[in-house]
Design an enzyme around this catalytic site. Structure first.
Site, PDB file in Angstrom:
ATOM      1  N   GLU A   1       0.850  -1.121  -0.058  1.00  0.00           N
ATOM      2  CA  GLU A   1       0.049   0.079  -0.069  1.00  0.00           C
ATOM      3  C   GLU A   1       0.917   1.325   0.051  1.00  0.00           C
ATOM      4  O   GLU A   1       0.623   2.112   0.512  1.00  0.00           O
ATOM      5  CB  GLU A   1      -0.845   0.087   1.247  1.00  0.00           C
ATOM      6  CG  GLU A   1      -1.876  -1.248   1.398  1.00  0.00           C
ATOM      7  CD  GLU A   1      -2.253  -1.309   2.777  1.00  0.00           C
ATOM      8  OE1 GLU A   1      -3.640  -1.806   2.879  1.00  0.00           O
ATOM      9  OE2 GLU A   1      -1.918  -0.857   3.708  1.00  0.00           O
TER      10      GLU A   1
ATOM     11  N   CYS B   1     -10.560  -0.053   8.052  1.00  0.00           N
ATOM     12  CA  CYS B   1     -10.480   1.225   8.137  1.00  0.00           C
ATOM     13  C   CYS B   1     -11.009   2.212   7.146  1.00  0.00           C
ATOM     14  O   CYS B   1     -11.239   3.350   7.603  1.00  0.00           O
ATOM     15  CB  CYS B   1      -8.613   1.301   8.226  1.00  0.00           C
ATOM     16  SG  CYS B   1      -8.002   0.943   6.571  1.00  0.00           S
TER      17      CYS B   1
END
Length: 650
Positions: free
Chosen positions: A317, A413
């Site tokens: 990421e 998240c």
């Protein structure tokens, strides 16, 4: 003037009335918050189990069981509570507030006698506190809990949650710092730094601000803390598959003031940059401020997508290298875009430079909204710019790309992060400095402010981004000296302001037009041109060579299979044409639709038995319909494309 925790104007005083944004903002209280509450309580059978509330009950000794979920699972309820706090700013709701209070009390019961608060370590690793900062996410989780408490306190005035997190923050201050006997370490995943600044701003306890500065200043200095941590006898990995730890991943490869390029995990990076900007302001630290500028410039001008998303690698990421911006395998995590907007807002507020808000606006209008379905009940974690659904297969380079929004995630998240951002949209609209008001976003709203001690009501009306005409009314109870500054978007042409019907002579200062003098009952009519245009990427962006995208104002447009059929990558467009724009009241709850003509590679003469052939390419005429990227995937599962091949006539 000192900064408030979440906005220089209290969110209680800002009421969004915008047609474009209220498609989503109105969903927050009535749809998204109840939906996510059910998920946090494992009440929905067809979504991934959260176990979040259950973990708190176990940690509080009210239930038997094992911890379930990610090491940072507590943050899901923290961000949910933060969103609730933001919602209660503009609409008090007795039942919602009661539910939040009950949840806060549960969190308080799960808190340990010394103030420690983390269900993973309380239940699963009671002897592991602070022993794995690299992976443990203890300080990250604490940060989100602090942010939630600050938002709830600012909305309700209730101190219970604030007292809980302050007790925890006091423990963190006792545990970390430069003094002998304390841990000389810093968070693996940054977040608490910006949260401690917020806590300082509501409590005025300087130790919180100082600890945030300590974490930032220590990072990347001396022997790397995480690598030394790994060497300790009995060190236990939380993520055993994550081997050969890269300090750059956590922005710990060098001191923050010496970092020049955006590196590593994109969310961690931008949370850290946001804290750096806060600290640069609070301490008037010009060196830290310059470091923020350096990092912003690299990220925005060499490592950001046209949609305002960042973090191009599906592996870890993270950022990769300058101009590496693949469209069909990129990550572009929704949380990273939100963090980018947080960073940009802070820089714009500190420097009063509208170029930061140009980026913030693009991030909010495109990737933030692409991350959530228009019904508020499904989400994108990853935001690609090109999708061929059948190629998004498990155990491939596109495994992380989902062609349809998901109802929830094991690591969730992004959904509550979207919720808290939508609920606090008002924080991006204005900045206030004493008797100055800066209008950053042309989002319709009604806002109450005080200028030189005089109450004013500001009303912004308009239908942006579909129309570029807005009216801003400034209504005071008496006349006073004041300044109102209007942002001139980078894409705006022929920007004009009429004050009480008369055209103003405009002087631009860092992207703002400032109008000063006596203010009482004023009407400002703002207009500019922002026609849809073809946009090219820097030639260094290899994947976009000989390709073109279409942009109107802050909105990036895309073609979808629903309108244009399949195999969109075979489409070519001539950029000499005028782009036609129509407004469709029915499509996607109302939006401007763009129309262009192009060519498409013909499939005539090819069959399944031919993969390669020596033949000339034949082209067919096509008419293409483009819709805003933020709305893609809200109709049917199909292909999507932002960057189209350009048709050249040599």
């Amino acid at each position: 003037m000192g900064k408030a925790a979440n906005s220089s104007i209290s969110l209680k005083q800002i009421h969004v009335t915008d047609n474009f944004w209220n498609k989503y903002v109105h969903l927050v209280k009535d749809v998204i918050i109840p939906y996510q509450w059910d998920i946090l309580n494992d009440k929905l059978e067809d979504v991934e189990t959260s176990h979040c509330i259950e973990n708190f009950k176990i940690a509080a000794g009210e239930k038997e069981g094992e911890f379930q979920g990610a090491v940072f699972q507590d943050t899901d309820v923290a961000k949910w509570l933060e969103a609730v706090g933001f919602v209660l700013n503009y609409e008090r709701d007795e039942k919602l507030e009661e539910l939040a209070d009950e949840t806060i009390e549960l969190i308080g019961r799960a808190q340990q006698p010394d103030g420690y608060l983390n269900t993973y370590f309380t239940i699963k690793e009671p002897d592991g506190r602070w022993s794995n900062l690299m992976e443990g996410h203890e300080l990250y989780t604490a940060g989100h809990m602090i942010e939630a408490a600050v938002a709830y306190y600012e909305a309700t005035g209730k101190r219970r949650f604030l007292e809980i997190v302050s007790k925890f923050a006091d423990l963190v201050c006792q545990t970390f710092g430069p003094e002998e006997g304390k841990i000389h370490g810093y968070p693996g995943h940054q977040e608490i730094e910006l949260a401690l600044v917020k806590l300082y701003r509501v409590t005025r306890e300087k130790k919180y601000l100082d600890l945030a500065k300590y974490f930032i200043d220590l990072r990347g200095t001396g022997k790397n803390y995480f690598l030394e941590e790994e060497k300790r006898p009995g060190h236990k990995r939380i993520f055993p598959d994550f081997v050969n730890y890269d300090t750059m991943y956590a922005q710990a490869h060098k001191p923050v003031r010496k970092q020049r390029t955006a590196e590593g995990h994109a969310v961690r990076a931008n949370y850290m940059y946001s804290a750096m900007a806060d600290l640069a302001y609070e301490y008037q630290d010009k060196e830290l401020q310059q470091a923020c500028r350096n990092l912003w410039d690299n990220m925005v001008h060499k490592r950001m997508y046209i949609t305002g998303s960042v973090g191009s690698s599906g592996f870890l990421e993270r950022f990769t290298t300058d101009y590496d911006l693949p469209n069909d395998s990129n990550y572009s995590e929704t949380c990273a875009t939100i963090a980018l907007a947080m960073f940009g807002k802070r820089m714009a507020d500190m420097e009063k430079d509208a170029s930061y808000m140009d980026v913030v606006e693009r991030a909010l209008y495109n990737t933030l909204l692409s991350g959530i379905a228009m019904d508020g009940k499904s989400f994108f974690y990853v935001n690609p710019l090109e999708v061929w659904p059948v190629s998004c297969m498990p155990r491939t380079s596109r495994e992380h790309v989902k062609p349809v929004r998901q109802k929830w995630f094991g690591v969730a998240c992004c959904p509550p992060n979207i919720t808290r951002t939508l609920a606090s949209l008002g924080q991006y609209i204005y900045f206030q400095e004493e008797n100055e008001i800066y209008v950053n976003l042309y989002v319709a709203n009604e806002t109450e402010v005080t200028l030189n001690g005089v109450p004013f009501k500001i009303t912004l009306k308009g239908n942006f981004p579909w129309e570029n005409k807005m009216t801003v009314s400034v209504d005071g109870v008496q006349e006073t000296e004041a300044i109102i500054a209007f942002r001139v978007p980078a894409y705006a042409e022929n920007f004009k302001i009429l004050r009480n019907g008369k055209e103003e002579n405009l002087t631009e200062d860092h992207g703002y037009i400032k109008i000063s003098g006596k203010m009482y009952k004023e009407t400002f009519e703002i207009s500019f041109d922002a026609e849809p245009v073809f946009v090219h990427a820097n030639p260094q962006v290899r994947v976009d060579s000989a390709k073109v995208a279409v942009v109107k104002g802050p909105l990036v447009y895309c073609v979808e299979e629903a309108d244009n059929g399949e195999n969109l990558s075979s489409v070519m467009v001539n950029t000499d044409q005028k782009i036609e724009e129509t407004y469709d009241d029915e499509l996607l709850e109302g939006c401007s639709v763009l129309h262009i003509t192009g060519k498409k590679i013909s499939e005539k003469g090819w069959n399944e038995g031919i993969l390669y052939q020596n033949r000339k390419v034949e082209l067919e005429d096509v008419k293409l319909t483009l819709v805003p990227y933020c709305y893609w995937g809200n109709r049917e599962n199909g292909e999507m494309l932002v960057w189209m091949k350009e048709l050249f006539y040599m």
